[in-house]
Design an enzyme around this catalytic site. Sequence first.
Site, short mmCIF file in Angstrom:
data_model
loop_
_atom_site.label_atom_id
_atom_site.label_comp_id
_atom_site.label_asym_id
_atom_site.label_seq_id
_atom_site.Cartn_x
_atom_site.Cartn_y
_atom_site.Cartn_z
N ASN A 132 -6.55 0.36 -3.18
CA ASN A 132 -7.28 1.08 -1.98
C ASN A 132 -6.79 2.54 -1.85
OD1 ASN A 132 -5.31 0.34 -0.78
ND2 ASN A 132 -6.52 -0.36 1.38
N ASP A 175 -8.84 -5.34 -2.19
CA ASP A 175 -7.90 -5.63 -0.83
C ASP A 175 -8.21 -4.58 0.10
OD1 ASP A 175 -5.97 -7.18 0.85
OD2 ASP A 175 -5.04 -5.34 0.99
N ASP A 178 2.41 -6.91 2.44
CA ASP A 178 1.30 -6.10 2.91
C ASP A 178 1.61 -4.94 3.66
OD1 ASP A 178 -1.41 -5.20 3.42
OD2 ASP A 178 -2.00 -6.77 4.69
N HIS A 212 0.82 -1.26 -0.07
CA HIS A 212 0.08 0.13 0.12
C HIS A 212 0.99 1.24 0.08
CE1 HIS A 212 -3.61 -2.41 0.82
NE2 HIS A 212 -2.93 -3.17 1.67
ZN LIG Z 1 -5.95 -7.25 2.78
#
Ligand SMILES: [Zn+2]
Length: 442
Positions: free
Chosen positions: A103, A163, A317, A71
């Site tokens: 996202n 996600d 992640d 991210h």
């Molecule tokens: Zn996730």
Amino acid sequence: MTTTTPFTTTSPTGTPTLIKGARILGGAVADILLVGGRIAEVGRISAAAEHDVVDADGLVALPGLVDLHVHLREPGREDAETVATGAAAAAAGGFTAVLAMANTNPVTDTAEAAERVLDLGRDTGLVDVQPVGAVTKGLAGEELAELGLMARSRAAVRVFSDDGHCVDDARVMRRALEYVKAFGGVISQHAQDPRLADRNACCHESELSGRLGLPGWPGIAEESIVARDVMLARHTGSRLHIAHVSTAGSVEVVRWAKRQGIDVTAEVTPHHLLLTSDLLASYDPVFKVNPPLRPEEDVRALREGLADGTVDAVATDHAPHARHDKEHAFVDAAFGMVGLETSLPVVSDVMVQSGLLDWAGVARVMSVNPARIARLGEHGQDLVAGSPANVILVDPYAVTTVDRAMSLSLSRNNPWHGRTLTGAVMATYLRGRLTVREGRLA
Ligand SMILES: [Zn+2]
């Protein structure tokens, strides 16, 4: 990070570069010559006057690492991370390619948004940033996003994920799998049945969640979606990837599905390979992550699954958060932890030191497999003449103590702070250019 092993190079950015005496994938010692963005030769190579010579004695050479799940927060939350700072942290961690989750704000659900992320990554010159497209418009779980337009865009999107949210409607998931089949795409599922683990769920459901008074996040909320989706993948003949598997039950389902020949792959995070749910007893929000940390028996199954090939890849992640989003009471704090700079040391510590994986195995789960899953042809290639010069040098015995203040990420939600880990990335080359040396930008 501080490290105990010296690393020398005679000049920072010159080409061609001659890496002397590296152990290729931890095996035979060889020299590697990088010219014009490619590996020109591997073997015994005499240094010439024009070579930038790097002494790699004792270091392991691996293909540049590929992270299927980061991210980067841009656009929308540049106070937590930007593509540039995330790319710097990635390069420091040994990555030459990362997949940026959708996202953001706005969501990456159009061709234009995907191309914008691609271009921001290119501008950094540090790592290839490949956008992940949203499965559904606005991550709302209802209407499919512009999957085909994103796939045909300059960004050539192949991985799609909502996600942060589960694609929980089976009909939407089925249609998405059918749609991406046409262009070899894959749906990366955040498996969390919202009726079994809602948005507040933040602690592995067990005696512990009861004792701590935290909303429980039961393993079955993940496993039931994984089981449903492997059957949807079988039904559609399409390609499914499971993001951040966290339970022994999910590993079992994926193992079964692979035996049936179902086209499913799975990733595990470094934190689920090492940290356990009992850390939540401190109520320290740095340990709040989704899916939550699990007990020892799940951690053991995840390590075994990674070692035997059931779990294909390690993905960080990496989830940077600004201080004001993380420093709250546990239930109110944001989910997620940073991980780009510590991924290789954690895998080295957990998997290599224990003998569960050798360095060739690390290359497989951190470079070859993720590049194949994401269809990134320029990454995860063998270290042989003709391959792109995406190469890292690792000191397998360097002992490092993680210091969150030294991170190149903008955020400091680092669960590894103060931990001592064995194994460190000493240098990262992207297409033959040194991007990072010993954790600092070159
Ligand atoms: Zn996730």
